[in-house]
Motif scaffolding. Sequence first.
Motif, mmCIF file in Angstrom:
data_model
loop_
_atom_site.group_PDB
_atom_site.id
_atom_site.type_symbol
_atom_site.label_atom_id
_atom_site.label_comp_id
_atom_site.label_asym_id
_atom_site.label_seq_id
_atom_site.Cartn_x
_atom_site.Cartn_y
_atom_site.Cartn_z
ATOM 1 N N ARG A 62 -42.638 -19.105 -35.353
ATOM 2 C CA ARG A 62 -41.676 -19.643 -34.443
ATOM 3 C C ARG A 62 -41.899 -18.861 -33.120
ATOM 4 O O ARG A 62 -41.599 -19.510 -32.044
ATOM 5 C CB ARG A 62 -40.143 -18.939 -34.846
ATOM 6 N N ALA A 63 -42.349 -17.586 -33.076
ATOM 7 C CA ALA A 63 -42.572 -17.255 -31.669
ATOM 8 C C ALA A 63 -43.475 -17.958 -31.066
ATOM 9 O O ALA A 63 -43.616 -18.319 -29.760
ATOM 10 C CB ALA A 63 -43.001 -15.741 -31.897
ATOM 11 N N LEU A 64 -44.664 -18.438 -31.547
ATOM 12 C CA LEU A 64 -45.504 -19.124 -31.063
ATOM 13 C C LEU A 64 -45.278 -20.379 -30.450
ATOM 14 O O LEU A 64 -45.506 -20.905 -29.434
ATOM 15 C CB LEU A 64 -46.856 -19.041 -31.988
ATOM 16 N N GLU A 65 -44.268 -20.908 -31.149
ATOM 17 C CA GLU A 65 -43.831 -22.332 -31.056
ATOM 18 C C GLU A 65 -42.983 -22.335 -29.523
ATOM 19 O O GLU A 65 -43.242 -23.338 -28.855
ATOM 20 C CB GLU A 65 -42.968 -22.966 -32.247
ATOM 21 N N ILE A 66 -42.200 -21.231 -29.543
ATOM 22 C CA ILE A 66 -41.095 -21.366 -28.492
ATOM 23 C C ILE A 66 -41.971 -20.851 -27.358
ATOM 24 O O ILE A 66 -41.606 -21.457 -26.242
ATOM 25 C CB ILE A 66 -39.989 -20.290 -28.869
ATOM 26 N N LYS A 67 -42.970 -19.849 -27.328
ATOM 27 C CA LYS A 67 -43.906 -19.645 -26.287
ATOM 28 C C LYS A 67 -44.439 -20.957 -25.770
ATOM 29 O O LYS A 67 -44.369 -21.200 -24.312
ATOM 30 C CB LYS A 67 -44.863 -18.619 -26.626
ATOM 31 N N TYR A 94 -48.808 -9.232 -30.726
ATOM 32 C CA TYR A 94 -48.045 -9.928 -31.739
ATOM 33 C C TYR A 94 -48.324 -11.387 -31.473
ATOM 34 O O TYR A 94 -48.549 -12.404 -32.558
ATOM 35 C CB TYR A 94 -46.476 -9.642 -31.540
ATOM 36 N N MET A 95 -48.501 -12.007 -30.325
ATOM 37 C CA MET A 95 -48.532 -13.340 -30.120
ATOM 38 C C MET A 95 -49.891 -13.742 -30.338
ATOM 39 O O MET A 95 -50.144 -14.758 -30.954
ATOM 40 C CB MET A 95 -48.499 -13.814 -28.598
ATOM 41 N N ARG A 96 -50.866 -12.740 -30.194
ATOM 42 C CA ARG A 96 -52.242 -12.971 -30.514
ATOM 43 C C ARG A 96 -52.262 -12.853 -32.126
ATOM 44 O O ARG A 96 -53.155 -14.019 -32.653
ATOM 45 C CB ARG A 96 -53.292 -11.953 -30.118
ATOM 46 N N GLY A 126 -36.137 -18.547 -20.867
ATOM 47 C CA GLY A 126 -37.646 -18.177 -21.328
ATOM 48 C C GLY A 126 -37.654 -17.729 -22.612
ATOM 49 O O GLY A 126 -36.891 -17.501 -23.357
ATOM 50 N N SER A 127 -39.017 -17.458 -23.031
ATOM 51 C CA SER A 127 -39.434 -17.249 -24.474
ATOM 52 C C SER A 127 -39.591 -15.761 -24.701
ATOM 53 O O SER A 127 -39.488 -15.480 -25.904
ATOM 54 C CB SER A 127 -40.657 -17.965 -24.969
ATOM 55 N N PHE A 180 -36.356 -24.741 -35.111
ATOM 56 C CA PHE A 180 -37.105 -25.095 -33.906
ATOM 57 C C PHE A 180 -36.157 -25.289 -32.812
ATOM 58 O O PHE A 180 -36.455 -25.124 -31.810
ATOM 59 C CB PHE A 180 -38.194 -25.954 -34.103
ATOM 60 N N SER A 181 -35.385 -26.217 -33.012
ATOM 61 C CA SER A 181 -34.281 -26.883 -32.291
ATOM 62 C C SER A 181 -33.476 -25.505 -31.504
ATOM 63 O O SER A 181 -33.236 -25.554 -30.397
ATOM 64 C CB SER A 181 -33.423 -27.963 -32.591
#
Length: 301
Positions: free
Chosen positions: A245-250, A209-211, A182-183, A170-171
């Motif tokens: 990971r995708a949602l976390e970084i967004k 994908y984010m949904r 940006g993400s 995550f870091s």
Amino acid sequence: MRSINPRDYYHPQDQKALWELQQIPGFSAALKAFMKMFSENMIRGINMSNKVQIGPRQLPELYALLPPICEVLGIREPEFYLELDPAANAYTMGDSIISITVTSGLVDLMNEKQISAVLAHECGHIACRHVLYQTMASMLLSAGANILGGNLITSGLQLAFFHWQRCSEFSCDRAAAIYMDGSETVAQVMALLASGSREMAERLDMELYMRQAEEYRDFMDDSNWNKMLQYYALMSQNHPFLSVRALEIKEWCSSPVFKNIMDFKYEREPAKILEKNLCPACGKPVEGDWGFCRHCGNKLH
């Protein structure tokens, strides 16, 4: 463009998991045993003998992606290698001599921006000082039972290592997002790794994908039973699930913390004008505020 201090993006779960790892009985003994057997020359020898080292004259278009990332993240440039492996992957190993390896599968799967995001992620491991422990985990968990004795690498220590490795990602996703501003590209990388097809990825709907990632989070929150089953599926993995990971970084890139980092990053000195606006190394046109030539990677200022 200013370099970013890793303290500004270090994920709290990363720090907590590392502290917990260090408290596990047997960690000190495993670390001492690892340091006795560890030799960077072994890793470097494998790199030089069985991979292609990337540099200003060897695959320069790939090499040119690396120096600007190192400048933004404030690290020394690591050795850079390409290896034959159809699986899309990248990894960083070493201690005083650090190397990043990307696989042929990753280079074939991703475009230049996406490869830059992957390299920025790997450089994040260097900036956050993960690499020695990552190397230790890689070597001990794969060969520890044979080399160090089965009783030394306990199941509890293995699970703690895996947990810290997942949290450390995550870091480094944050480091990649900082470099990529940006993400979006970081999330695209996750979708690519999930789909495994460049052709399909070009048609992927990232909003859907984010949904999907949000639906997975809702699924996890729905019951403790779901959480337990998913943890069981994850506990021996060294990376978090891709949609997580995708949602976390967004979400992090929507935070005031990220905005403040971007404001700091782009508080520039007045741009210097290069003679004839040409790179002295490759002769191609450059912009006055570039720190490195984006064609060949040569340092300009």
